[in-house]
Scaffold this motif. Structure first.
Motif, PDB file in Angstrom:
ATOM      1  N   TRP A 135       0.834  -1.206   0.000  1.00  0.00           N
ATOM      2  CA  TRP A 135       0.000   0.000   0.000  1.00  0.00           C
ATOM      3  C   TRP A 135       0.868   1.255   0.000  1.00  0.00           C
ATOM      4  N   LEU A 136       1.907   1.264   0.832  1.00  0.00           N
ATOM      5  CA  LEU A 136       2.753   2.447   0.948  1.00  0.00           C
ATOM      6  C   LEU A 136       3.583   2.694  -0.306  1.00  0.00           C
ATOM      7  N   HIS A 137       3.933   1.649  -1.038  1.00  0.00           N
ATOM      8  CA  HIS A 137       4.769   1.812  -2.225  1.00  0.00           C
ATOM      9  C   HIS A 137       3.944   2.004  -3.496  1.00  0.00           C
ATOM     10  N   CYS A 138       2.636   2.141  -3.326  1.00  0.00           N
ATOM     11  CA  CYS A 138       1.787   2.443  -4.478  1.00  0.00           C
ATOM     12  C   CYS A 138       1.799   3.962  -4.698  1.00  0.00           C
ATOM     13  N   PRO A 139       2.278   4.443  -5.860  1.00  0.00           N
ATOM     14  CA  PRO A 139       2.408   5.899  -6.072  1.00  0.00           C
ATOM     15  C   PRO A 139       1.107   6.663  -5.880  1.00  0.00           C
ATOM     16  N   ALA A 151       1.894   5.279   7.202  1.00  0.00           N
ATOM     17  CA  ALA A 151       3.342   5.055   7.288  1.00  0.00           C
ATOM     18  C   ALA A 151       3.811   5.043   8.744  1.00  0.00           C
ATOM     19  N   GLU A 152       3.292   5.958   9.537  1.00  0.00           N
ATOM     20  CA  GLU A 152       3.681   6.025  10.946  1.00  0.00           C
ATOM     21  C   GLU A 152       3.242   4.773  11.705  1.00  0.00           C
ATOM     22  N   LEU A 153       2.009   4.344  11.481  1.00  0.00           N
ATOM     23  CA  LEU A 153       1.515   3.143  12.151  1.00  0.00           C
ATOM     24  C   LEU A 153       2.298   1.910  11.714  1.00  0.00           C
ATOM     25  N   LEU A 173      13.960   6.978   5.830  1.00  0.00           N
ATOM     26  CA  LEU A 173      14.901   7.763   5.024  1.00  0.00           C
ATOM     27  C   LEU A 173      14.653   7.682   3.525  1.00  0.00           C
ATOM     28  N   GLY A 174      13.887   6.705   3.086  1.00  0.00           N
ATOM     29  CA  GLY A 174      13.697   6.507   1.660  1.00  0.00           C
ATOM     30  C   GLY A 174      12.663   7.430   1.057  1.00  0.00           C
ATOM     31  N   GLU A 175      12.272   7.092  -0.168  1.00  0.00           N
ATOM     32  CA  GLU A 175      11.314   7.918  -0.897  1.00  0.00           C
ATOM     33  C   GLU A 175       9.967   7.968  -0.185  1.00  0.00           C
ATOM     34  N   ALA A 180       6.140  11.098   3.676  1.00  0.00           N
ATOM     35  CA  ALA A 180       5.219  10.731   4.749  1.00  0.00           C
ATOM     36  C   ALA A 180       5.527  11.424   6.064  1.00  0.00           C
ATOM     37  N   PHE A 181       6.822  11.736   6.311  1.00  0.00           N
ATOM     38  CA  PHE A 181       7.222  12.251   7.618  1.00  0.00           C
ATOM     39  C   PHE A 181       7.781  13.664   7.501  1.00  0.00           C
ATOM     40  N   THR A 182       7.516  14.451   8.520  1.00  0.00           N
ATOM     41  CA  THR A 182       8.182  15.739   8.646  1.00  0.00           C
ATOM     42  C   THR A 182       9.602  15.498   9.169  1.00  0.00           C
ATOM     43  N   GLU A 183      10.401  16.552   9.232  1.00  0.00           N
ATOM     44  CA  GLU A 183      11.772  16.402   9.718  1.00  0.00           C
ATOM     45  C   GLU A 183      11.794  15.917  11.166  1.00  0.00           C
ATOM     46  N   ASP A 184      10.924  16.475  11.990  1.00  0.00           N
ATOM     47  CA  ASP A 184      10.871  16.042  13.395  1.00  0.00           C
ATOM     48  C   ASP A 184      10.419  14.589  13.503  1.00  0.00           C
ATOM     49  N   GLN A 185       9.418  14.211  12.721  1.00  0.00           N
ATOM     50  CA  GLN A 185       8.952  12.829  12.748  1.00  0.00           C
ATOM     51  C   GLN A 185      10.038  11.870  12.264  1.00  0.00           C
ATOM     52  N   ARG A 186      10.792  12.299  11.258  1.00  0.00           N
ATOM     53  CA  ARG A 186      11.869  11.456  10.743  1.00  0.00           C
ATOM     54  C   ARG A 186      12.937  11.227  11.810  1.00  0.00           C
TER      55      ARG A 186
END
Length: 307
Positions: A135-139, A151-153, A173-175, A180-186
């Motif tokens: 699901w996440l890798h579906c553009p 993505a977070e869950l 760190l990937g595409e 999906a994530f902000t800098e703080d979330q990353r």
């Protein structure tokens, strides 16, 4: 899973976005009526089997050509997931969803979130690993409003608990993570992944090197601890007897003998195997106490007889 909260998974009763759409065809009007009935059975009457059956009937009546079909389908599936969870039939949730969406990539974001949380609650995160990854890798899904939450869950409730630290790091760190994530979330995600990696690198305890009960206070059994306390108490009494041996024989020694006999015969059941070691220690201490108190008397008596 009757312990799960109905409010956590069940949708709100109002389906306003559907009601205020253009006039419904007779088929969709029937579908809307079934949707209302399923919500009432689930949240008011708490008849979970009836609610699930109604959802199944509603999904069968959907007119695929109508643009509002997707909204109805998602609503029926949300109610159906809650009904299956309440019936403790959670193991069939993903397969039931795939019957209606066919491919994992087509599952709506909100339903994917619910499935991850449900399988996490029952400790079966691995069931959702492949579906969530696809699901996440579906553009096309990256443009959905709930993409970041999925993505977070997936990171926190699937990859990290299962110990897939490399895939978790790639997700952050990937595409996928970049959208999906902000800098703080990353950064928070990386911290969680590194903590899990440290846990995985810690060597498991070696049972052959674990300290024995005799050398470690942490491994002493409750029975052994009680025996140690009893022995310490008896030795204290024994020392008191040594101190009192210079005084009169009498009342103090009789009192000590009564206390020991009471502990031996009343507070412990000699028929219990667990009492054997206690009794053995008591008898040894009694023998030592007896010799201490009366040996001088017997030695003096023997010496006088020889004279």
């Amino acid at each position: 899973m009757r312990s799960s909260s109905s409010a956590s998974l069940a949708p709100a009763r109002s389906f306003g976005s559907v009601r205020h759409s253009p006039p419904l065809s007779s088929g969709l009007a029937q579908t809307l009526s079934l949707l209302d009935a399923a919500a009432e059975q689930l949240m008011v009457h708490r008849d979970f089997q009836a609610a699930f059956d109604t959802c199944d009937r509603g999904l069968a009546t959907l007119e695929q050509e109508d643009s509002r079909c997707g909204e109805f389908k998602a609503s029926f599936c949300i109610l159906g997931i809650q009904a299956l969870a309440e019936l403790n039939q959670w193991h069939g949730v993903l397969s039931w969803i795939l019957q209606h969406y066919e491919y994992q990539e087509k599952i709506p974001a909100k339903i994917m979130q619910m499935c991850i949380l449900l399988y996490t609650k029952v400790g079966e995160q691995a069931t959702m690993q492949e579906a969530a990854r696809l699901w996440l890798h579906c553009p096309s899904n990256s443009r959905l409003a709930g993409f970041g939450t999925v993505a977070e869950l997936y990171l926190l409730h699937v990859l990290v608990p299962l110990g897939h630290v490399e895939e978790a790091r790639e997700l952050v760190l990937g595409e996928v993570g970049s959208g999906a994530f902000t800098e703080d979330q990353r950064q928070t995600g990386l911290d969680v992944v590194e903590e899990k990696e440290r846990e995985n690198q810690e060597p498991p305890p070696d049972p052959s090197r674990s300290p024995s009960p005799e050398t470690s206070g942490h491994t002493v059994s409750p029975q052994a601890a009680v025996i140690q306390k009893l022995e310490a108490m008896l030795r204290f009494i024994y020392r008191r007897v040594l101190v009192s041996s210079t005084g009169s024989f009498p009342l103090r020694r009789v009192f000590l003998a009564v206390v020991l006999l009471y502990m031996l015969l009343v507070r412990m059941d000699p028929a219990l195997p667990s009492s054997f070691i206690w009794i053995s220690k008591l008898l040894q201490l009694l023998k030592q106490m007896w010799n201490t108190m009366f040996a001088p008397y017997y030695q003096a008596l023997a010496h006088s007889k020889r004279l």
